[in-house]
Design a protein around this motif. Structure first.
Motif, PDB file in Angstrom:
ATOM      1  N   SER A   1      22.693  -2.236 -17.410  1.00 40.08           N
ATOM      2  CA  SER A   1      23.580  -2.175 -16.668  1.00 40.08           C
ATOM      3  C   SER A   1      23.526  -0.977 -15.558  1.00 40.08           C
ATOM      4  CB  SER A   1      25.074  -2.059 -17.457  1.00 40.08           C
ATOM      5  OG  SER A   1      24.729  -1.057 -18.222  1.00 40.08           O
TER       6      SER A   1
ATOM      7  N   VAL B   1      27.421  -7.270 -13.422  1.00 40.69           N
ATOM      8  CA  VAL B   1      28.305  -7.000 -12.414  1.00 40.69           C
ATOM      9  C   VAL B   1      29.757  -6.841 -12.849  1.00 40.69           C
ATOM     10  CG1 VAL B   1      29.528  -8.084 -10.118  1.00 40.69           C
ATOM     11  CG2 VAL B   1      27.215  -8.706 -10.702  1.00 40.69           C
ATOM     12  N   ASN B   2      30.242  -5.533 -12.720  1.00 41.22           N
ATOM     13  CA  ASN B   2      31.490  -5.201 -13.175  1.00 41.22           C
ATOM     14  C   ASN B   2      31.491  -4.968 -14.628  1.00 41.22           C
ATOM     15  OD1 ASN B   2      32.523  -4.877 -10.555  1.00 41.22           O
ATOM     16  ND2 ASN B   2      33.290  -7.140 -10.489  1.00 41.22           N
ATOM     17  N   ASP B   3      30.618  -4.421 -15.120  1.00 39.81           N
ATOM     18  CA  ASP B   3      30.233  -4.360 -16.543  1.00 39.81           C
ATOM     19  C   ASP B   3      29.901  -5.588 -17.445  1.00 39.81           C
ATOM     20  OD1 ASP B   3      30.710  -1.840 -16.327  1.00 39.81           O
ATOM     21  OD2 ASP B   3      32.988  -2.010 -16.755  1.00 39.81           O
ATOM     22  N   SER B   4      29.634  -6.818 -16.700  1.00 39.31           N
ATOM     23  CA  SER B   4      29.393  -8.170 -17.455  1.00 39.31           C
ATOM     24  C   SER B   4      28.014  -8.562 -17.054  1.00 39.31           C
ATOM     25  CB  SER B   4      30.642  -9.297 -17.330  1.00 39.31           C
ATOM     26  OG  SER B   4      31.893  -8.800 -17.616  1.00 39.31           O
TER      27      SER B   4
ATOM     28  N   ASP C   1      30.045 -10.485 -21.756  1.00 39.46           N
ATOM     29  CA  ASP C   1      30.665  -9.305 -22.045  1.00 39.46           C
ATOM     30  C   ASP C   1      30.199  -8.524 -23.226  1.00 39.46           C
ATOM     31  OD1 ASP C   1      32.375  -7.057 -21.984  1.00 39.46           O
ATOM     32  OD2 ASP C   1      34.291  -8.084 -22.036  1.00 39.46           O
TER      33      ASP C   1
ATOM     34  N   GLU D   1      24.071  -8.241  -7.124  1.00 38.96           N
ATOM     35  CA  GLU D   1      25.376  -7.753  -6.801  1.00 38.96           C
ATOM     36  C   GLU D   1      25.556  -7.162  -5.511  1.00 38.96           C
ATOM     37  OE1 GLU D   1      28.424  -4.446  -7.087  1.00 38.96           O
ATOM     38  OE2 GLU D   1      26.253  -4.266  -6.971  1.00 38.96           O
TER      39      GLU D   1
ATOM     40  N   GLY E   1      30.462  -5.112  -6.252  1.00 39.56           N
ATOM     41  CA  GLY E   1      31.315  -5.774  -7.217  1.00 39.56           C
ATOM     42  C   GLY E   1      31.594  -7.405  -7.156  1.00 39.56           C
ATOM     43  N   GLU E   2      30.779  -7.858  -6.057  1.00 38.67           N
ATOM     44  CA  GLU E   2      30.726  -9.461  -6.087  1.00 38.67           C
ATOM     45  C   GLU E   2      29.329 -10.151  -6.347  1.00 38.67           C
ATOM     46  OE1 GLU E   2      34.031 -10.625  -2.482  1.00 38.67           O
ATOM     47  OE2 GLU E   2      31.850  -9.601  -1.717  1.00 38.67           O
TER      48      GLU E   2
END
Length: 611
Positions: free
Chosen positions: A112, A165-168, A182, A217, A220-221
């Protein structure tokens, strides 16, 4: 500016304000990816800058027989020949972080963030059967991998890389299924899309062409790119759980695609609206294969698709101390040096060496190893000594002199005209035109000019508090005062010597220095309304004294415990006249005091783009 080498960028940035801003924007935005070719065998890796088309080689004994698995934030995830021993490796700092062995196979792997961060998570995904997926997680410092199996109605074959992306973590699989894992809650969700059969991928017209899916990514998208043969890559963005095709121009985006990890960058000058693949062009012509959406074509020519992402190549952040220059060990011009990072010198000696190097040599030295890079950084942080500027009344040019690197520069400034200089602070000059009543602020680097109302009153002292662009700037003049009687100045023993008083500020405290002849300057600090003599060593302070404004700096390597005057030494030998409290003497020689502060010379901050 994006195509210039670093030394040429610096030179170009001195031309005018517009060029200076352009050079700054390149240094900020110009953070494109490099690609690294990492063969399984041997201790060297090859780096290639796709914009400046330059190739470099690093000799890394730590590498050994390894495979590369993933890349992010300048770190590589490596696997030794045993196939179960994983470790993180930074090829620039040569940091190595071991991980517990993992004997489970995987189809996709990713981490990550940098392993030095507190949030770094490493994830692998593997299809065990038609309905079961195994996901393993690990963290730097962990003693084992944690594996959890999930039942899934869609028997997935991995069609894309794994991306965070965003921790996932996301992965695109067969049947148009997007998996989301997650790691915090250890939950797996998946969604099948209605429009899963992209016409170009599944259409019989393209059935014979090799196809690839890439996930990445951007702010964040989640971005999906698919390629088929030598056709135009097609881009989708996940918006509100729907895949929407992106603009045909990419809106300034640059994609760096690979089998391992794909990266995006925005507004990279010279590389906008393009997809880059980690492969040389035809005949190894030092051109990275790319697709330009502006030109609707591949460069160079029409490449063979299966060669665009070799199994030993991936994208990596450029060296943090270099970003886009030529100073790693080059294979083009000289033979490879063995163990180029083996230079070990004491930190104190490194600091002295770095402080004496020219700018271009500092940059080169910072590429040797992590320790040398830190020493170079420390010099850049504290190396904010003053330059002195000589401003003749007539003419449009002014002369700048760097007293530490002993270099002289000339600026041509049509705005100057027939003027006198009155004061200097924070890189700004207070000037007075030949009428002697018209004042204005002037920045010789940005060439900004701020006019002031006329002042017909005489003055004996003048100063301003801060840069005229600040809200707190105040300009003050003063005309009668009492004689200050210090014993040493008025003592009969020194009555024949020229004497000067200098006031300055150091961290909010008032400093007084007085000089008489070629004797040692004496320093006082105002403490509780009393003048107390300062330490004979100045405790690391550097004084830049002049008739107009005097400045202090702390811990300037190569200039500590000294007073500098804005005057060349004897016979104009490019050495600024100074007094060293360490050596208890003037340099060079014993100067004539009345020549140390010429009426047309004063101190000024160095150019902001060179600090």
């Amino acid at each position: 500016m994006s195509l210039l080498m670093l030394k040429d960028k610096i030179r170009a940035s001195t031309v005018c304000k517009k060029w200076c801003e352009a050079a700054k924007s390149v240094r900020v935005v110009h953070k494109h990816q490099w690609f690294a070719s990492i063969p399984t065998f041997g201790n060297s890796i090859n780096l290639f800058d796709p914009l400046e088309r330059k190739k470099y080689t690093l000799n890394l004994p730590e590498k050994g027989v390894t495979d590369v698995a993933y890349s992010k934030d300048g770190w590589l995830l490596m696997r030794r020949s045993s196939f179960v021993e994983f470790f993180f490796f930074n090829p620039y700092s040569r940091e190595l972080i071991s991980l517990p062995d993992n004997e489970l196979p995987y189809q996709a792997i990713a981490f990550s963030s940098a392993p030095t961060s507190e949030t770094c998570t490493l994830v692998t995904l593997n299809r065990i059967s038609e309905c079961i997926v195994a996901i393993s997680t690990c963290y730097p410092g962990a003693t084992e991998w944690i594996t959890k199996k999930f039942h899934c109605a869609f028997g997935p074959n991995v069609h894309s890389n794994l991306v965070c992306v965003n921790d996932s973590f996301y992965c695109f699989t067969s049947g148009g299924v997007l998996f989301e894992f997650d790691p915090a809650s250890r939950t797996l969700s998946h969604q099948a899309w209605d429009d899963v059969r992209f016409p170009e991928i599944h259409n019989n017209e393209w059935s014979y062409l090799p196809k690839e899916l890439y996930l990445m990514e951007q702010k964040g998208e989640l971005i999906l790119m698919y390629t088929y043969g030598a056709e135009k890559p097609v881009m989708y963005k996940l918006v509100s759980s729907k895949w929407e095709e992106m603009s045909s121009t990419l809106d300034g985006l640059t994609i760096f695609a690979s089998m391992y990890s794909s990266e995006t960058r925005m507004d990279v000058l010279g590389m906008k609206n393009s997809v880059y693949f980690p492969k040389y062009g035809l005949r190894n012509n030092m051109q990275c294969v790319s697709y330009s959406y502006n030109d609707a074509r591949y460069y160079p020519d029409q490449p063979e698709r299966r060669l665009l992402c070799p199994v030993d190549s991936l994208w990596i952040d450029p060296p943090p101390f270099l970003m886009s220059n030529k100073d790693v060990n080059k294979t083009n011009n000289r033979p490879e040096r063995e163990n180029i990072f083996s230079f070990d010198l004491p930190s104190c000696l490194l600091g002295v060496i770095m402080s004496l190097l020219m700018l271009k040599d500092k940059i080169r030295a910072s590429t040797v190893c992590k320790k040398w890079r830190e020493a170079a950084k420390s010099v850049r942080v504290f190396h904010k000594h003053q330059w002195f500027v000589s401003i003749p009344t007539f003419g449009n040019s002014i002369n700048l002199f760097d007293p530490l690197e002993r270099k002289k520069y000339t600026l041509n400034l049509p705005e100057k005209g027939v003027t006198d200089v009155a004061y200097s602070k924070d890189g700004w000059l207070l000037m007075r035109r030949s009428s002697f009543v018209e004042f204005f602020f002037f920045n010789p680097y940005s060439r900004e000019l701020i006019s002031l109302p006329d002042n017909e009153l005489p003055y004996q002292a003048i100063a301003f508090s801060s840069a005229p662009t600040s809200e707190t700037c105040t300009l003050v003049t003063l005309n009668p005062w009492d004689d200050v009687r210090f014993p040493e100045i008025h003592n009969n023993e020194w009555s024949y010597l020229p004497k000067e008083l200098y006031l300055m500020e150091q961290k909010g405290e008032l400093i007084l220095m007085y000089t008489y002849g070629a004797e040692k300057p004496v320093m006082y600090k105002l403490v509780s309304s009393k003048w107390e003599e300062m330490s004979s060593t100045l405790d690391g302070l550097t004084i830049f004294a002049s008739m107009y404004s005097s400045e202090t700096r702390m811990d300037v390597l190569g200039m500590k415990n000294s007073v500098y005057f804005p005057k060349y030494g004897l016979r104009n030998n490019m050495q600024c006249v100074s007094y060293s409290y360490n050596d208890a003497r003037y340099y060079p020689g014993q100067p004539e005091r009345r020549l140390l502060c010429p009426v047309d010379s004063l101190w000024i901050d160095p150019p902001p783009f060179l600090r």
